[in-house]
Design a protein around this motif. Structure first.
Motif: not given
Length: 561
Positions: A100-123
């Motif tokens: 329903x809305x884009x999260x501002x942060x995500x957790x990568x495969x190692x459980x480390x928190x990354x910013x939405x901008x660090x992934x393909x936010x457009x996709x």
RNA sequence: GGGCUUGUAGCUCAGUCAGGGAGAGCGACGGACUCUUAAUCCGUCGGUCGGGGGUUCAACUCCCUCCAAGCCCGCCA
């Protein structure tokens, strides 16, 4: 009073509060809240295996707060197993829900928190309105979907904490037909469904259809149902879009027909539907569900599905560093991150405490939590003071908190472990711990290994918080500027060390040397900390130097290396 | 505005269900250890149990009320 009120409805605030039903066993004085819950579950006389469920929507980050859903259930499962029951603990990833809305942060495969901008936010943004299981994994690390990525993280967390839990994909339950019959019943009883939910939601009117088809063209979910053919198990729809928070996402306009497997029940119906198809006997949930979802779920289970809801339990939310957890603001911490800092049993202990009380999980003061766990462990082994309630709690809960009850474990005090972490040398650490009496000649190798694991964690804690334990022995000579009398005193101290003395003697000699040279003791210590740590303060210096290689200490005191 | 939950020492928390002594750890302060320097030991200080009212011989505990924070009361989950 009993947790059951007159109409048979169970108050979720009562269950697990130690004020609940005593299960008729005559012993209402439980030291551990999970026993209270287990009593309430047994009072239902459930079929075996007993099923305990938790679940979340896979949005944003799988963080430590989500873990309430798993670990609260775990303690109850463990207690019931001990009482001789067979127990399944399942966790539903509510992954047919729409993004329903884009999260501002995500957790990568190692459980480390990354910013939405660090992934393909457009996709990711192109998938608003679609189920999580239909959205590609933004980390492209081999998971089938965004939902699978999220579920894999939670699953890994559960494994890291030694909790056996079956992950169940909600999408799968639709796809494999598990939900078919219950969806049919909801739609056949659509009038009752409308009446029941209408008591809780104003939007529900006579046109409301309790099913959300998924568009076969664009994949979005829609609530625009044209016609329902229950016998054929078909729903005719128009893909006109879906509300998402304060926005509205336009659909593609396609008109089509969906089977019961190509769409989903609205959450308020889906939750009771899960209880039925999974045979759920107990489910813990956060306070956000206590006032709306739970009472409507109870009514829907009874009035629409004709079933009894499970035993509920509300848990109070805890704060992180004094503030509410918030995925959207990035104020979260993952289980993986926490396990870098404390042992799994310490984290389990955190959740073993009273679920009805608002707690704070304070990273800066993890040493306090660890201290408390250590006391808890000693209390179990009868090595603590006369606090009977704490002892009773420990006696009951401790076996469920540790992987294995084992005598002879050594727990280095957390801050002491942080001190040991200042030097990256295994033998140094062991020797210093021996000198302090934590290890003896009788301490077995396995206990030493286990104890040293805490040193690594405390070291990472000191670095993460950059606190008063974040000192590092300097391998290179730091810049310095000492008075002549300080330098003379350092020479004297170097000679003393070179003669071969133990740490205690060195500690005393530091004071003596300072006085002999008419140097302020504080200034002399400061000089020592400068040379070894490039700081003005540090750990107890004499004992520390006593454990280092003598030649290194002498050279450093002489400012030669 | 209505409902639910939480509020105990500077900090983290027990204790409240079943009324009778206000507690623990950490911190702070003081002291001991041939030694002001974070790892040892001993001690001290520290709370109108969120405020007020009521019931009671007796209230952190039960009742009422007010305050603060969180959640729910639109949609969604």
């Amino acid at each position: 009073m009993s947790a059951d009120s007159e109409d048979g409805t169970i108050d979720p605030h009562e269950v697990g509060s130690r004020g609940g039903d005593d299960g008729g066993d005559g012993d209402a004085h439980h030291a551990f809240w999970a026993d209270e819950v287990a009593d309430a579950v047994e009072a239902r006389d459930p079929d075996e295996p007993i099923v305990i469920k938790g679940g979340v929507s896979p949005s944003g980050i799988a963080h430590i707060g989500n873990f309430n859903e798993i670990i609260r259930g775990y303690f109850v499962a463990a207690v019931l197993r001990e009482r001789g029951h067979e127990v399944r603990q399942v966790f539903t990833s509510d992954d047919k829900d729409a993004l329903r809305k884009l999260p501002r942060t995500l957790a990568d495969t190692d459980g480390d928190i990354v910013e939405l901008g660090d992934v393909n936010a457009g996709a990711l943004g192109q998938n608003l309105g679609k189920p999580y299981t239909d959205i590609p994994d933004p980390f492209e690390d081999g998971h089938d979907s965004y939902a699978a990525h999220f579920a894999a993280l939670l699953s890994a967390d559960a494994e890291a904490l030694g909790i056996p839990v079956e992950m169940v994909s909600n999408t799968e339950l639709y796809a494999d037909g598990t939900f078919d019959e219950v969806v049919e019943r909801v739609l056949r009883n659509a009038d009752a469904a409308r009446d029941t939910l209408g008591e809780y939601q104003d939007k529900v009117d006579e046109d409301y259809v309790p099913f959300m088809p998924q568009c076969s063209e664009c994949g979005m979910l829609t609530q625009d149902v044209i016609e329902v053919d229950v016998d054929a198990r078909e729903v005719h729809y128009r893909c006109s879009g879906i509300e998402a928070g304060d926005r509205f996402m336009e659909g593609c306009g396609h008109e089509g027909v969906a089977s019961f497997r190509e769409g989903k029940l609205p959450w308020r119906f889906e939750w009771p539907a899960q209880w039925e198809v999974l045979g759920v006997d107990f489910e813990p949930f956060g306070k956000d569900h206590a006032e709306g979802s739970w009472p409507s779920g109870v009514d829907i289970a009874r009035e629409v599905l004709g079933n009894d809801p499970p035993v509920p339990m509300v848990y109070e939310w805890f704060t992180l560093n004094g503030e509410s957890l918030s995925s959207s603001e990035g104020h979260v911490v993952t289980v993986q991150e926490v396990l870098d800092l404390i042992e799994p049993e310490v984290l389990r202990y955190f959740f073993a405490r009273n679920p009805k009380k608002a707690k704070d999980f304070d990273i800066e003061r993890l040493d306090q939590l660890v201290n408390e766990f250590d006391r808890f462990e000693r209390a179990y082994f009868g090595e603590e003071g006369p606090d009977e309630r704490f002892a009773a709690f420990a006696e009951r809960a401790y076996p469920f908190v540790v992987d294995e009850v084992r005598e002879g474990r050594v727990r280095l005090p957390y801050t002491f472990a942080a001190v040991l972490g200042m030097v990256d040398d295994r033998e140094f650490r062991i020797q210093l711990a021996r000198d302090e009496g934590h290890f003896t000649e009788d301490t077995p190798e396995w206990a030493i290994e286990d104890a040293l694991e805490r040193v690594e964690r405390a070291r990472r804690w000191a670095e993460r918080c950059d606190n008063e334990y974040n000192y590092r022995l300097q391998s290179e000579l730091p810049d310095h500027d000492f008075d002549a009398d300080v330098e003379a005193a350092l020479e004297d101290l170097a000679d003393f060390v070179a003669d071969g003395h133990d740490g205690e003697a060195i500690q005393g000699e530091i004071y003596e040397t300072a006085r002999r040279h008419d140097v302020e003791v504080g200034d002399f210590f400061a000089a020592g900390y400068r040379l070894f740590f490039d700081e003005t303060q540090g750990p107890r210096l004499g004992e520390f130097l006593g454990e280092l290689e003598r030649e290194f200490v002498v050279d450093r005191l002489r400012r030669e290396a």
